[in-house]
Design an enzyme around this catalytic site. Structure first.
Site, PDB file in Angstrom:
ATOM      1  N   CYS A  20       8.341  -8.138   3.087  1.00  9.79           N
ATOM      2  CA  CYS A  20       9.677  -7.523   3.119  1.00  9.79           C
ATOM      3  C   CYS A  20      10.677  -8.315   2.289  1.00  9.79           C
ATOM      4  CB  CYS A  20      10.192  -7.391   4.557  1.00  9.79           C
ATOM      5  SG  CYS A  20       9.181  -6.342   5.629  1.00  9.79           S
ATOM      6  N   ARG A  21      11.222  -9.371   2.860  1.00 11.54           N
ATOM      7  CA  ARG A  21      12.340 -10.080   2.238  1.00 11.54           C
ATOM      8  C   ARG A  21      11.953 -10.891   1.005  1.00 11.54           C
ATOM      9  NH1 ARG A  21      14.224 -12.865   7.690  1.00 11.54           N
ATOM     10  NH2 ARG A  21      11.993 -12.646   8.034  1.00 11.54           N
ATOM     11  N   SER A  22      10.928 -11.711   1.094  1.00  7.48           N
ATOM     12  CA  SER A  22      10.613 -12.573  -0.053  1.00  7.48           C
ATOM     13  C   SER A  22      10.136 -11.780  -1.272  1.00  7.48           C
ATOM     14  CB  SER A  22       9.629 -13.687   0.326  1.00  7.48           C
ATOM     15  OG  SER A  22       8.431 -13.191   0.855  1.00  7.48           O
ATOM     16  N   ASP A 133      15.341  -9.992   9.372  1.00  9.40           N
ATOM     17  CA  ASP A 133      14.036  -9.378   9.115  1.00  9.40           C
ATOM     18  C   ASP A 133      14.134  -7.887   9.402  1.00  9.40           C
ATOM     19  OD1 ASP A 133      11.390  -8.649   8.864  1.00  9.40           O
ATOM     20  OD2 ASP A 133      10.627 -10.198  10.214  1.00  9.40           O
TER      21      ASP A 133
END
Length: 168
Positions: A20-22, A133
């Site tokens: 998701c984020r990275s 997240d």
């Protein structure tokens, strides 16, 4: 930190599962480098603190959120952060303080620990240091997270740009 005349500046973005984020941060940061004509001066990647999703593509909601803003996240494959990431990167960027704590615990030396930073610490307008997240939320949260990541990545790139731009 400066990039050498031959070696690009290496940065790795780290979140929990690397789906998701990275991956968002990697794609967005890479876009800033390419748009500035400095893509060859920067090598970016992403990784997760956990191994649950190793080998998987980014979450479809990540790919969709990136796509809505014109980014391409389809080539991503998840991997777990390892000790060699400290050796191969000039900067290790955590997406929230829990990742930062884990990375500091994995650091084997002061030099490793000195490479760790929070993405949002580069953005003077950030309201928080933690990028939430979005995994258990809906698509709207992915869009919100992407906006935060864009702000942090833009600020990070602006800080690094003078060091990675070749001398005239």
């Amino acid at each position: 930190m400066t990039a050498s005349a031959v070696e690009p500046f290496h940065v790795v973005f780290v979140c929990t599962g690397n789906i998701c984020r990275s991956p968002m941060a990697d794609v967005v940061f890479r876009w800033f480098a390419d748009a500035a004509g400095l893509g060859d001066r920067v090598a970016s990647s992403s990784a997760g603190t956990g191994d649950w999703h190793v080998g998987e593509r980014a979450d479809v909601r990540t790919i969709d959120a990136l796509g809505r803003l014109g980014y391409d996240g389809t080539r991503h494959r998840a991997r777990q952060f390892t000790h060699t990431d400290f050796e191969h990167n000039d900067l290790v960027v955590a997406l929230d303080r829990s990742h930062e704590r884990i990375l500091r615990g994995w650091a084997r030396s002061e030099a490793d620990a000195d490479k760790i930073a929070l993405l949002m610490s580069f953005d003077p307008g950030a309201r928080t240091l933690d990028i939430p997240d979005p995994y258990y939320a809906g698509p709207g949260m992915f869009d919100e997270v992407l906006m935060m990541i864009e702000g942090g990545s833009r600020a990070l790139f602006r800080q690094l740009e003078p060091a990675i731009r070749p001398a005239p």
